[in-house]
Structure formats: structure tokens, C-alpha cells
Design an enzyme around this catalytic site. Structure first.
Site, PDB file in Angstrom:
ATOM      1  CE  LYS A  76       3.203  -5.940   4.253  1.00 32.41           C
ATOM      2  NZ  LYS A  76       2.644  -4.801   5.000  1.00 32.41           N
ATOM      3  CG  ASP A  86      -0.326  -0.182   2.660  1.00 26.84           C
ATOM      4  OD1 ASP A  86       0.907  -0.287   2.439  1.00 26.84           O
ATOM      5  OD2 ASP A  86      -1.007  -0.400   3.322  1.00 26.84           O
ATOM      6  CB  SER A  87       4.627   1.589  -0.016  1.00 29.87           C
ATOM      7  OG  SER A  87       4.779   0.455  -0.572  1.00 29.87           O
ATOM      8  CG  ASP A  90       0.557  -4.030   2.020  1.00 29.51           C
ATOM      9  OD1 ASP A  90       0.745  -5.116   3.037  1.00 29.51           O
ATOM     10  OD2 ASP A  90       1.546  -3.253   1.992  1.00 29.51           O
ATOM     11  CD  GLU A 118       7.592  -0.308   8.531  1.00 33.21           C
ATOM     12  OE1 GLU A 118       7.801   0.989   7.918  1.00 33.21           O
ATOM     13  OE2 GLU A 118       6.621  -0.652   8.227  1.00 33.21           O
ATOM     14  CD  GLU A 162      -0.046  -1.593   8.104  1.00 38.18           C
ATOM     15  OE1 GLU A 162      -0.354  -0.901   8.953  1.00 38.18           O
ATOM     16  OE2 GLU A 162       0.690  -1.117   7.313  1.00 38.18           O
TER      17      GLU A 162
END
Length: 277
Positions: free
Chosen positions: A126, A53-54, A96, A195, A128
Site C-alpha cells: 500500500k 505503518d501504524s 504499507d 481516509e 499513499e
């Protein structure tokens, strides 16, 4: 077997990543957002490509990862999956789940996870978060969708943190992260990204889990490493975090090439007779 099939390499699976951890083989992972880059990175031998999602930051120019939508993630993921498929077919593709696509309810998370998987054929998703999303991770993995976790600095929670500083430096937060890692493993995750946490803590987490850890700013003891492709290629002059090693200066290379092109056009040096019909 035809020539095309012979050129294909064994596709990296969740089982392969687990074997790599147990055999002491390091896992290499980079982000990818488009077809051309996916082909290059797969050809280079990357084990995992993360459709991060970066893309919200490096592709669309937003200041955070929050604005990107499911539809936009699917667009990028389709391109990356096609790129890997058209090259060696070796790299695993992880995508993501974007902000608020899995946080509202388990039902919505499962529905969105299925949508993302079905629309582009990636290998895994993925998510978070720690114990707060454990039930969601379990529901998604229970239906056969592989999930990679993400702990430490979680960009989707940037407004909660207020900064991109190193996380889990203090005892309570460090203990919570270690607990969360074990909970996410028990929920069914096949790997966890760590991270921007202290390397000592990352080493402890890595030792405590049977699944691989992938570090980004978390030290060398992790089972693998991940970075944003734009960062290692030097495409952003303004972004030089400590944890990034820059392997090229494509910003300068691209700018120089573009300037040469502009000059050639202005001086009528392009196209030449050989470049004309």
C-alpha cells in the site's frame, strides 16, 4: 487431500476483491502486526489484514507513522504472513511501504517494493498519494506487484497537513481527490483506501471507480472498511476518534488480569501445587 489441506480456505486475491465490489459484498479489513493476532483475525474471517505503518504508533509508541523503517515493516509482515499461513490461509496480507521508501525515485521505490515482497511473501503493498506517485504505482504494478492506493488523510504527510482533521471538505480539494483516485486506478492499483473524507465524496469516488474503495472514517458507501485492531479492541484509553467503533475493552480486561496476577504472586497463591512440578 490431507486433513490440513482440507481445512485451508480459498485465499483472498485481488480478483476476489474486485468480484466482491461488483457483487455488492462488503470487504472487511483490519490491521495486524504479530503472529498471534494474525491467526485470530484470519480465523475470524477477515478478508484483508493490513500490516500498517501504524505499528509505529500502536506498537512502538511514536506520535506519527514516519519513524518506522523498511526492516521493521518486514519484521511485522513476516509474523503476520506466518500467522495467516498457519491458520486458514484465507486472508490477503497487504503491507504499507513506509515513509521515504518510495518517494525519492522510481528506481528506489521498485527496489524497495521488491525487497518487501520477497522477504516475507505478502500479497500486496500500500502506497499513499495521488497523481504525484502515479508513475511509481505503474512501475511497481508493471512488474507484477499488486498495489493498494491511499487517499484523503495520509498519515505520512501529517506535517504537511498540520492536523488529523477531515480532508477534502472544500470543492477544490474534493475535485483533486476524485481526480487522483481515477489516476491511481489507471496506474494499476487494485483498490484504494479513503481516509477521513466526507461520506458523500467517498460515495462519489466509489461509484466512479471499477476497483474497490476501503473506507476509514469515510462513510458506509465504501466497498469495505478498515480500522486499527488496537482501536476496536479498546487497548488505548486516550484515543477515541469518531470513526472508530469499540467492540471490546481489553485495556480493562488486561489490567484486571495483570493486577490479579500481581496479587496472587505477592500472596504466594501462584503457583499452586497443581501448577508446579
Amino acid at each position: 487431500m490431507n486433513k490440513s489441506a482440507q481445512q485451508k480456505s480459498a485465499h483472498v486475491t485481488t480478483r476476489r476483491l474486485l468480484d466482491m465490489k461488483h457483487n455488492g459484498e462488503k470487504i472487511s479489513m483490519l490491521t495486524a502486526y504479530d503472529y498471534t493476532m494474525a491467526r485470530i483475525l484470519d480465523r475470524a474471517g477477515l478478508d484483508v489484514l493490513l500490516v500498517g505503518d501504524s505499528a509505529s504508533n500502536v506498537f512502538a509508541g511514536h506520535s506519527t507513522t514516519l519513524p518506522i523503517t523498511i526492516e521493521e515493516m518486514v519484521y511485522h509482515a513476516k509474523a503476520v504472513v506466518r500467522g495467516v499461513h498457519d491458520e486458514s490461509g484465507r486472508a490477503m496480507v497487504v503491507v504499507d511501504m513506509p515513509f521515504m521508501s518510495y518517494q525519492i525515485s522510481g528506481d528506489e521505490a521498485l527496489r524497495n517494493a521488491g525487497k518487501i515482497m520477497k522477504e516475507h511473501g505478502c500479497d500486496a503493498l500500500k502506497l499513499e498519494g495521488g497523481k504525484i506517485i502515479a508513475d511509481t504505482v505503474k512501475r511497481i504494478t508493471d512488474v507484477g506487484i499488486p498495489v493498494m492506493g491511499h487517499l484523503g488523510l495520509m498519515p505520512q504527510s501529517i506535517y504537511k497537513y498540520g492536523s488529523y482533521k477531515v480532508r477534502a471538505k472544500e470543492g477544490v480539494e474534493a475535485e483533486q481527490l476524485l481526480e487522483d483516485a481515477k489516476i491511481i486506478e489507471e496506474a494499476g492499483a487494485f483498490a484504494i483506501v479513503l481516509e477521513k473524507i466526507p461520506s458523500v465524496l467517498a460515495a462519489e469516488v466509489t461509484r466512479s471507480l471499477t476497483i474497490p474503495t476501503i473506507g476509514i472514517g469515510a462513510g458506509v458507501a465504501c466497498d469495505g472498511q478498515v480500522l486499527v485492531i488496537n482501536d476496536i479492541l479498546g487497548l488505548n484509553r486516550e484515543f477515541h476518534p469518531r470513526f472508530v467503533r469499540q467492540y471490546a475493552d481489553l485495556n480493562t480486561v488486561i489490567e484486571h488480569a495483570a493486577k490479579q496476577y500481581v496479587e496472587d504472586v505477592r500472596q504466594s497463591n501462584f503457583p499452586s501445587p497443581d501448577e508446579s512440578y
